[in-house]
Design a protein around this motif. Structure first.
Motif, PDB file in Angstrom:
ATOM      1  N   THR A 192       0.845  -1.214   0.000  1.00 25.79           N
ATOM      2  CA  THR A 192       0.000   0.000   0.000  1.00 25.79           C
ATOM      3  C   THR A 192       0.874   1.254   0.000  1.00 25.79           C
ATOM      4  N   ASN A 193       2.055   1.205   0.668  1.00 23.45           N
ATOM      5  CA  ASN A 193       2.987   2.355   0.601  1.00 23.45           C
ATOM      6  C   ASN A 193       3.466   2.556  -0.834  1.00 23.45           C
ATOM      7  N   ALA A 194       3.777   1.428  -1.523  1.00 20.10           N
ATOM      8  CA  ALA A 194       4.260   1.517  -2.910  1.00 20.10           C
ATOM      9  C   ALA A 194       3.172   2.134  -3.803  1.00 20.10           C
ATOM     10  N   LEU A 195       1.896   1.799  -3.508  1.00 17.72           N
ATOM     11  CA  LEU A 195       0.797   2.374  -4.289  1.00 17.72           C
ATOM     12  C   LEU A 195       0.673   3.867  -3.996  1.00 17.72           C
ATOM     13  N   LYS A 196       0.786   4.154  -2.647  1.00 16.86           N
ATOM     14  CA  LYS A 196       0.552   5.536  -2.220  1.00 16.86           C
ATOM     15  C   LYS A 196       1.633   6.471  -2.774  1.00 16.86           C
ATOM     16  N   PHE A 197       2.903   6.001  -2.687  1.00 21.84           N
ATOM     17  CA  PHE A 197       4.015   6.889  -3.070  1.00 21.84           C
ATOM     18  C   PHE A 197       4.592   6.527  -4.449  1.00 21.84           C
ATOM     19  N   GLY A 198       3.885   5.624  -5.186  1.00 25.17           N
ATOM     20  CA  GLY A 198       4.450   5.060  -6.431  1.00 25.17           C
ATOM     21  C   GLY A 198       4.179   5.865  -7.684  1.00 25.17           C
ATOM     22  N   THR A 254       9.525  -2.879  -4.939  1.00 28.84           N
ATOM     23  CA  THR A 254      10.181  -1.741  -5.584  1.00 28.84           C
ATOM     24  C   THR A 254       9.174  -0.919  -6.382  1.00 28.84           C
ATOM     25  N   ASP A 255       9.196   0.390  -6.098  1.00 28.55           N
ATOM     26  CA  ASP A 255       8.334   1.259  -6.899  1.00 28.55           C
ATOM     27  C   ASP A 255       9.213   2.268  -7.640  1.00 28.55           C
ATOM     28  N   ARG A 256       8.596   3.021  -8.541  1.00 19.89           N
ATOM     29  CA  ARG A 256       9.359   4.025  -9.294  1.00 19.89           C
ATOM     30  C   ARG A 256       8.757   5.409  -9.000  1.00 19.89           C
ATOM     31  N   GLY A 302      10.236   8.544  -4.057  1.00 24.23           N
ATOM     32  CA  GLY A 302      11.513   8.309  -3.359  1.00 24.23           C
ATOM     33  C   GLY A 302      11.555   8.995  -1.995  1.00 24.23           C
ATOM     34  N   ILE A 303      12.661   8.776  -1.296  1.00 24.82           N
ATOM     35  CA  ILE A 303      12.784   9.319   0.084  1.00 24.82           C
ATOM     36  C   ILE A 303      14.110  10.067   0.191  1.00 24.82           C
ATOM     37  N   ALA A 304      14.082  11.239   0.838  1.00 25.82           N
ATOM     38  CA  ALA A 304      15.326  12.014   1.031  1.00 25.82           C
ATOM     39  C   ALA A 304      16.292  11.186   1.887  1.00 25.82           C
ATOM     40  N   PHE A 340       5.597   6.886  14.303  1.00 28.08           N
ATOM     41  CA  PHE A 340       5.022   8.175  13.912  1.00 28.08           C
ATOM     42  C   PHE A 340       5.899   8.975  12.954  1.00 28.08           C
ATOM     43  N   GLU A 341       6.999   8.372  12.486  1.00 31.72           N
ATOM     44  CA  GLU A 341       7.894   9.141  11.611  1.00 31.72           C
ATOM     45  C   GLU A 341       7.373   9.105  10.178  1.00 31.72           C
ATOM     46  N   ARG A 342       7.335  10.291   9.586  1.00 29.49           N
ATOM     47  CA  ARG A 342       6.882  10.359   8.206  1.00 29.49           C
ATOM     48  C   ARG A 342       7.831  11.282   7.452  1.00 29.49           C
ATOM     49  N   ALA A 343       8.050  10.976   6.178  1.00 23.56           N
ATOM     50  CA  ALA A 343       8.966  11.801   5.392  1.00 23.56           C
ATOM     51  C   ALA A 343       8.205  12.698   4.421  1.00 23.56           C
ATOM     52  N   VAL A 344       6.874  12.698   4.539  1.00 23.72           N
ATOM     53  CA  VAL A 344       6.064  13.513   3.630  1.00 23.72           C
ATOM     54  C   VAL A 344       5.079  14.342   4.442  1.00 23.72           C
ATOM     55  N   SER A 345       4.487  15.318   3.827  1.00 23.30           N
ATOM     56  CA  SER A 345       3.524  16.149   4.537  1.00 23.30           C
ATOM     57  C   SER A 345       2.186  15.406   4.644  1.00 23.30           C
ATOM     58  N   GLY A 396      -2.062  10.602   3.131  1.00 25.67           N
ATOM     59  CA  GLY A 396      -2.674  10.109   4.368  1.00 25.67           C
ATOM     60  C   GLY A 396      -1.765   9.070   5.007  1.00 25.67           C
ATOM     61  N   GLY A 397      -2.094   8.665   6.224  1.00 26.61           N
ATOM     62  CA  GLY A 397      -1.293   7.634   6.886  1.00 26.61           C
ATOM     63  C   GLY A 397      -1.004   8.008   8.324  1.00 26.61           C
ATOM     64  N   LEU A 398      -0.778   6.967   9.158  1.00 26.87           N
ATOM     65  CA  LEU A 398      -0.558   7.183  10.595  1.00 26.87           C
ATOM     66  C   LEU A 398       0.922   7.273  10.953  1.00 26.87           C
ATOM     67  N   GLY A 399       1.786   6.945  10.003  1.00 31.11           N
ATOM     68  CA  GLY A 399       3.221   6.926  10.335  1.00 31.11           C
ATOM     69  C   GLY A 399       3.572   5.715  11.163  1.00 31.11           C
ATOM     70  N   LEU A 400       2.766   4.671  11.094  1.00 34.29           N
ATOM     71  CA  LEU A 400       3.018   3.461  11.901  1.00 34.29           C
ATOM     72  C   LEU A 400       3.378   2.250  11.044  1.00 34.29           C
ATOM     73  N   GLY A 401       3.045   2.311   9.724  1.00 35.57           N
ATOM     74  CA  GLY A 401       3.184   1.132   8.862  1.00 35.57           C
ATOM     75  C   GLY A 401       4.572   0.523   8.895  1.00 35.57           C
ATOM     76  N   LEU A 402       5.612   1.342   8.632  1.00 33.46           N
ATOM     77  CA  LEU A 402       6.971   0.793   8.557  1.00 33.46           C
ATOM     78  C   LEU A 402       7.483   0.361   9.936  1.00 33.46           C
ATOM     79  N   TYR A 403       7.033   1.069  10.969  1.00 34.71           N
ATOM     80  CA  TYR A 403       7.405   0.665  12.338  1.00 34.71           C
ATOM     81  C   TYR A 403       6.884  -0.747  12.614  1.00 34.71           C
ATOM     82  N   GLY A 455      12.307   6.484  -7.048  1.00 33.41           N
ATOM     83  CA  GLY A 455      11.597   5.346  -6.482  1.00 33.41           C
ATOM     84  C   GLY A 455      12.308   4.744  -5.286  1.00 33.41           C
ATOM     85  N   SER A 456      11.663   3.775  -4.636  1.00 30.44           N
ATOM     86  CA  SER A 456      12.185   3.164  -3.405  1.00 30.44           C
ATOM     87  C   SER A 456      12.081   1.660  -3.501  1.00 30.44           C
ATOM     88  N   SER A 457      12.961   1.028  -2.765  1.00 27.90           N
ATOM     89  CA  SER A 457      12.931  -0.428  -2.691  1.00 27.90           C
ATOM     90  C   SER A 457      13.012  -0.806  -1.230  1.00 27.90           C
TER      91      SER A 457
HETATM   92  P1  ADP Z   1       2.578   6.154   6.584  1.00 30.95           P
HETATM   93  O1  ADP Z   1       2.660   5.492   5.277  1.00 30.95           O
HETATM   94  O2  ADP Z   1       1.334   5.867   7.340  1.00 30.95           O
HETATM   95  O3  ADP Z   1       2.930   7.600   6.536  1.00 30.95           O
HETATM   96  P2  ADP Z   1       4.763   4.426   7.191  1.00 30.95           P
HETATM   97  O4  ADP Z   1       5.404   4.095   8.462  1.00 30.95           O
HETATM   98  O5  ADP Z   1       4.218   3.317   6.381  1.00 30.95           O
HETATM   99  O6  ADP Z   1       3.670   5.530   7.493  1.00 30.95           O
HETATM  100  O7  ADP Z   1       5.810   5.202   6.314  1.00 30.95           O
HETATM  101  C1  ADP Z   1       6.557   6.206   6.907  1.00 30.95           C
HETATM  102  C2  ADP Z   1       7.001   7.206   5.885  1.00 30.95           C
HETATM  103  O8  ADP Z   1       7.964   6.611   5.004  1.00 30.95           O
HETATM  104  C3  ADP Z   1       5.942   7.708   4.996  1.00 30.95           C
HETATM  105  O9  ADP Z   1       5.203   8.755   5.569  1.00 30.95           O
HETATM  106  C4  ADP Z   1       6.710   8.133   3.773  1.00 30.95           C
HETATM  107  O10 ADP Z   1       7.233   9.399   3.979  1.00 30.95           O
HETATM  108  C5  ADP Z   1       7.868   7.158   3.748  1.00 30.95           C
HETATM  109  N1  ADP Z   1       7.614   6.042   2.812  1.00 30.95           N
HETATM  110  C6  ADP Z   1       7.201   4.795   3.107  1.00 30.95           C
HETATM  111  N2  ADP Z   1       7.135   4.034   1.984  1.00 30.95           N
HETATM  112  C7  ADP Z   1       7.536   4.802   0.980  1.00 30.95           C
HETATM  113  C8  ADP Z   1       7.670   4.598  -0.431  1.00 30.95           C
HETATM  114  N3  ADP Z   1       7.410   3.444  -1.033  1.00 30.95           N
HETATM  115  N4  ADP Z   1       8.095   5.640  -1.211  1.00 30.95           N
HETATM  116  C9  ADP Z   1       8.354   6.844  -0.640  1.00 30.95           C
HETATM  117  N5  ADP Z   1       8.246   7.107   0.699  1.00 30.95           N
HETATM  118  C10 ADP Z   1       7.820   6.080   1.477  1.00 30.95           C
END
Ligand code: ADP
Length: 728
Positions: free
Chosen positions: A628-634, A655-657, A660-662, A673-678, A683-690, A712-714
């Motif tokens: 779902t992250n790959a869809l959201k940020f893909g 892997t998406d194209r 990407g992430i700084a 709760f860490e997120r790299a986007v506004s 949308g998102g809780l910042g919990l998925g990757l944790y 993109g990110s892998s």
């Molecule tokens: P959420 O997706 O709910 O914000 P996650 O913990 O899943 O929280 O992801 C944390 C952050 O990592 C995201 O807010 C986003 O900034 C970054 N991120 C995660 N997956 C990707 C991805 N495939 N491409 C770019 N950024 C990503």
């Protein structure tokens, strides 16, 4: 045998008399007694007196001669010296005093002459008394009072036991003369003895006292020469062979000037003065309570000063330490703010404990130098330079680095150049330390709850202030207060951060939960609107939306539940044999609608099944979150999921194209709760990757991200096929 008019035995005259033999017998006696006494040393004077009494007894041909002294209260007689002819029994009671013979002693104490030629002259009570005292053999008795200058009363006594004596009148003046000689010698001996004792007492006080006592000669041009000083001074001040030397020769110029200013003040005041002072001596900084007493010469000029310096260093230092700790506790308790606390900490010890002080704090495993405080504010820029040029690392040879490795304090009492070379990196570093000044230093770990938070280094650059064991223990007290303050400020900061994160999470979570509910509400509203009856297409559109939003809601709630389970430590794994490839394929099918809506094609790249023992539900959660992250940020571009098993490990990359992430955000995205986007864009809780990281690690695996902004990110997950061996 010739007897003279006193009835005493005369020595027959020789045919050719020598000088002394030509003298009359009594004069000869006088000259011999006086020679005995004149030649006597203080140690032999008693013997001289005894010899005199012997010669006297022989001259008067009596059996006993005694020198009595009247007791100071004039109530008794004390025997001071006596001679008794051999063969004459002496009464033991008579040995020291005649006070037991009231008849004669009362008279003697009244200063009278007591004289009798035969017992018949005695009144009956005296005869009884003498008989009781065992002196019944006494035939004749003559006691002559001798009064010396200074009011000392004596009696010189002659007693004859073997025969009666008829005392002639000149016996009394003769005895008086000899009595003065003998009693005088006795008094002189006593005075000398008293002088010796007083000198001894004075010497003991002077030499054994722990105070410094000194005599100074004041020259007409107001210079001060040490005339006497006691050994305590040597011990306390570390100076020796001071006598006869001027002050400026004994002490460094600056110190001598300060000390002399007080001596001058005493001379100018012309009376005793007292004050407390701190003096930097060769043995270190010492505190004294000093009293100076001016002494005038016959002309009324102050030519001498008597000084008594009471050593109060221990008391002053103990007071200072108490103040330091109290001030430190107060200052550190004033704020819980982390930067404020750190800024305060270095200031506390300067100048009471140190001339400069630096603190190195461990942050994320690295030491961070806090620019410290210097007693001379102009040198604080140098401290800043030191912090920038020579930051302390774990393997640094600087004191802080060593303390961090050993967790033991370092005390350097005398920081010689040789020693400083060991603690510095190069000549520039050494020059910097020299410019800051360093005579002595202590470096200590900052420990709290068995954890080392960093180090603190106290440095003294004041001449005479060299740290010792007492300073180290004070520094330890201060360091533990500093550590506690740092710990409190750090905990407070963490608590504040947690609260902020929780508040952020609550607002994000409520926003995230509200979005599908609002969308559901609007869809239902569109069916119930008054315009027209809903068609079958309308119903189907709304039902699809209900399914999609309820899935979204379920996933959000699942995410929150999993998170709270992880936080509460209630996560359990139910492992079963699974093929990761078919699991992933099923998830892709389930997400078909969402994938289509996102415009992302998902490609599954798996050559063979990947079989392992995992918890199916948790693995689904991992894959779903990554997908779902790959869809959201893909960015609507294709997504690839590659699966393979390599040497007992399942390897999955998603892997998406997309965006990407700084690079600086990559290390943080797996945190809560860490997120790299506004949040307004995505949308998102910042919990998925944790959650992904926690679930993968619970399986004994790992997850990492590789990414380039815009490219993109892998996300690469590695899972052991079989559960790892439980560690014992
Ligand atoms: P959420 O997706 O709910 O914000 P996650 O913990 O899943 O929280 O992801 C944390 C952050 O990592 C995201 O807010 C986003 O900034 C970054 N991120 C995660 N997956 C990707 C991805 N495939 N491409 C770019 N950024 C990503």
């Amino acid at each position: 045998m010739v007897t003279d008019e006193a009835g005493t035995r005369m020595v027959p005259e020789a045919s050719s008399p020598t000088m002394s033999e030509s003298l009359l017998p009594f004069e000869r006696l006088l000259s011999k007694v006086s020679a005995d006494l004149v030649l006597a040393s203080p140690a032999t004077v008693q013997h001289g007196i005894h010899e005199g009494l012997r010669r006297l007894a022989e001259f008067f041909d009596v059996d006993r001669s005694v020198l009595y002294e009247h007791s100071p209260d004039r109530r008794g007689l004390l025997e001071r010296a006596s001679y008794t002819r051999p063969g004459i029994p002496t009464n033991p009671a008579d040995a020291r005093s005649d006070s037991h013979l009231p008849w004669s002693s009362e008279r003697m104490l009244r200063g009278e002459i007591v004289r009798f030629d035969s017992p018949a002259e005695l009144p009956p009570e005296a005869v009884r008394e003498w008989a009781q005292a065992g002196l019944s053999g006494l035939q004749s008795y003559l006691a002559v009072p001798v009064l010396l200058q200074g009011g000392h009363h004596h009696h010189l006594v002659l007693a004859s036991f073997r025969r009666k004596r008829a005392w002639t009148d000149d016996a009394v003046p003769r005895l008086l003369l000899l009595g003065e000689m003998l009693a005088g010698a006795f008094e002189r001996a006593r005075i000398e003895q008293e002088l010796r004792e007083s000198e001894q007492r004075y010497r003991e006080v002077f030499e054994l006292t722990s105070d410094c006592i000194f005599l100074l000669d004041v020259t007409p041009d107001m210079r001060f020469i040490v005339a006497r000083f006691n050994p305590a001074e040597e011990r306390t001040v570390g100076l020796s062979a001071c006598e006869g030397r001027p002050l400026e020769e004994l002490l460094p110029e600056e110190v001598a000037c300060k000390v002399a200013a007080n001596f001058r003040r005493c001379v100018e005041a012309g009376h005793r003065i007292s004050y407390e002072e701190a003096i930097a001596l060769p043995v270190g900084l010492r505190y004294f309570h000093t009293t100076l007493i001016p002494v005038k010469d016959a002309a009324g000029r102050i030519h001498r000063i008597v000084g008594i310096a009471h050593h109060i260093t221990e008391r002053v230092e103990a007071e200072q330490a108490t103040h330091l700790l109290a001030d430190a506790s107060r200052a550190l308790a004033e704020s819980l703010d982390y930067p404020t606390t750190l800024a305060r900490i270095t200031r506390i010890a300067v100048p009471l404990l140190a001339d400069w002080c630096v603190v190195d704090i461990l942050e994320n495993g690295e030491l961070r130098r806090l620019a410290g405080a210097h007693v001379e504010p102009s040198k604080e820029a140098l401290l800043q330079l030191l912090a920038e040029r020579y930051p302390v690392t774990g393997n640094s040879q600087q004191p802080a680095g060593r303390v961090l490795r050993t967790q033991q304090a370092i005390l350097c009492t005398h920081a010689t150049d040789d020693m400083l070379w060991k603690y510095t990196h190069d000549a520039d570093h050494m020059n910097l330390i020299r410019a800051l000044g360093c005579h002595s230093f202590m470096s200590l770990p900052l420990v709290v709850r068995d954890r080392v938070l960093g180090t603190v280094t106290f440095v003294s650059c004041r001449p005479g202030r060299h740290y010792g064991a007492v300073d180290l223990s004070r520094a330890q007290d201060l360091a533990s207060r500093m550590a506690l303050a740092i710990d409190n400020a750090r905990l407070y900061r963490e608590a504040q951060e947690s609260i902020r994160m929780r508040d952020d999470f609550l607002s994000i979570a409520s926003h995230e939960l509200r979005t599908p509910i609002t969308s559901l509400g609007l869809a239902v509203q569109s069916l119930l609107g008054p315009r027209r009856e809903p068609t079958r297409e309308d119903l189907l559109r709304v039902l699809r939306l209900v399914r999609q939003q309820s899935r979204r809601l379920t996933r959000l709630v699942e995410e929150i539940l999993t998170f709270s389970r992880i936080q509460g430590g209630h996560m359990e794994l139910h492992r079963e044999r699974l093929d990761l490839v078919s699991e992933v394929r099923e998830i892709i099918e389930l997400l078909e609608v969402e994938l289509a809506r996102a415009g992302c094609a998902v490609e599954l790249d798996a050559a063979a099944p990947v079989i392992g023992r995992w918890d199916a539900v948790k693995l689904d959660e991992v894959v779903t979150n990554l997908l779902t992250n790959a869809l959201k940020f893909g960015a609507r571009r294709p997504v690839t999921i590659a699966l393979e098993a390599v040497e007992g490990t399942a390897r999955m990359s998603v892997t998406d194209r997309g965006i990407g992430i700084a690079p600086d955000r990559i290390p943080h995205i797996f945190e809560r709760f860490e997120r790299a986007v506004s949040s307004s864009h995505y949308g998102g809780l910042g919990l998925g990757l944790y959650i992904v990281r926690e679930l993968v690690e619970a399986h004994g695996g790992s997850v990492r991200a590789e990414s380039r902004v815009g490219a993109g990110s892998s996300f690469i997950v590695e899972l052991p096929l079989e559960p790892p061996e439980p560690t014992r």
